[in-house]
Scaffold this active site. Structure first.
Site, PDB file in Angstrom:
ATOM      1  CG  HIS A 111      -5.314  -3.101   0.501  1.00 11.38           C
ATOM      2  ND1 HIS A 111      -4.767  -2.707  -0.699  1.00 11.38           N
ATOM      3  CD2 HIS A 111      -4.784  -2.258   1.451  1.00 11.38           C
ATOM      4  CE1 HIS A 111      -3.956  -1.683  -0.504  1.00 11.38           C
ATOM      5  NE2 HIS A 111      -3.950  -1.399   0.790  1.00 11.38           N
TER       6      HIS A 111
ATOM      7  CG  ASP B 143      -5.852  -4.551  -3.605  1.00 12.03           C
ATOM      8  OD1 ASP B 143      -5.980  -3.662  -2.761  1.00 12.03           O
ATOM      9  OD2 ASP B 143      -4.785  -5.159  -3.813  1.00 12.03           O
TER      10      ASP B 143
ATOM     11  CB  SER C   7      -0.966  -0.068   1.190  1.00 12.81           C
ATOM     12  OG  SER C   7      -2.011   0.846   1.055  1.00 12.81           O
TER      13      SER C   7
END
Length: 313
Positions: free
Chosen positions: A290, A264, A124
């Site tokens: 995610h 995601d 991320s």
């Protein structure tokens, strides 16, 4: 290619703190090493997400040590978790920059003495940091780069999460938008609606304890996240709003693995530029959200894909 059967190694751990100077001020970066840096294998340094979500949720990656003898280095970036410091909330927004976190990473690498050979795995925000670091500083010791569920620009991230927000039930979307417009993002109702988004696109409920720990740290000390991101994943008002490394990622020369999930937050619009522009790149997509390393359906495959990539360049 699949790894040969392995003998599971014991999880040896060492923790410590490294002094990190910023101007006249001194901070401390907490780290944990799983495995032996003297083993001869290039260690994997893990860059957690957020910014401002502590490392615990990524600890399933420690399995890579027992799986293929790759030492794994976790750390908390300053301002969160075990690297929190007094006065964090009083820091001006200008303090929290991408350069700050690249300097911290350089400092950690030098302290641990791994500058001649290491791999990076960013998740991320960590993937954004990893891509920026690789494309701007070109560290000579970087051997492999893994970018999980990130983006090369915040504009692409907003495009992705904005599309997902529009697809939520109308009452959920409208409640989120109402609270953000009115500045009432501390409302329990707002966080309840955010929970619906996170359960669908971040990690399946009930959340694992390690994820609750990481997000609990962010809720207790929200300065970094709120300053750099804003109130949520799809309303970026912080200092990263105009961030991009899109025009530099073609200069990343190390073997790179890009991953995301079907559901995601980082949809294909986020990760496809990595695949299109980085010269030596692979793209693996997983079935869930995610956090592939936390999802039962994806965890084993994710760890295998990462292990294969690091072991068979």
């Amino acid at each position: 290619m699949q790894l040969a059967p392995y003998v599971k190694l014991p999880m040896t751990e060492v923790t410590g703190k490294v002094v990190f100077k910023v101007g006249e001020d001194t901070y401390q970066t907490w780290y944990k090493i799983v495995g032996d840096l003297a083993s001869g294998a290039h260690p994997l340094i893990v860059l957690h997400g957020g910014p401002g979500i502590s490392h615990e949720y990524m600890t399933p990656l420690a399995e890579l040590y027992s799986k293929c003898n790759i030492p794994v280095i976790f750390y908390d970036q300053i301002g969160i978790g075990k690297s929190i410091f007094e006065g964090v909330a009083e820091k001006p927004k200008e303090f929290w920059t991408v350069d700050l976190f690249m300097d911290e990473l350089d400092n950690l690498i030098a302290h641990l003495g791994v500058q001649n050979g290491f791999a990076l795995l960013g998740h991320s925000w960590g993937a954004m940091l990893g891509a920026h670091y690789a494309s701007h500083r070109h560290p000579v010791g970087l051997k492999h780069l893994i970018l999980t569920s990130g983006a090369p620009s915040m504009a692409l991230w907003e495009q992705s999460t904005g599309q997902l927000l529009k697809a939520l039930p109308a009452n959920v979307r409208e409640t989120i938008e109402k609270h953000e417009k009115e500045g009432t993002t501390d409302s329990p109702e707002y966080h309840q609606m955010l929970g619906i988004f996170y359960d669908k696109h971040a990690c399946k409920a009930p959340w694992p304890k390690v994820m609750e720990t990481s997000f609990g740290a962010m809720m207790q000390h929200p300065t970094v996240y709120q300053t750099m991101i804003g109130p949520s994943e799809f309303t970026i008002t912080g200092t990263l709003k105009s961030w991009t490394c899109l025009e530099q990622i073609h200069t990343i020369t190390v073997p790179t693995l890009v991953t995301n999930g079907v559901m995601d937050e980082a949809q294909d619009v986020c990760v496809s530029p990595f695949f299109q522009r980085i010269p030596h790149v692979k793209w693996a997509q997983f079935s869930q959200r995610h956090m592939p390393f936390l999802e039962e359906e994806d965890q084993a495959r994710y760890l295998q894909v990462v292990a294969d990539f690091l072991t068979y360049p």
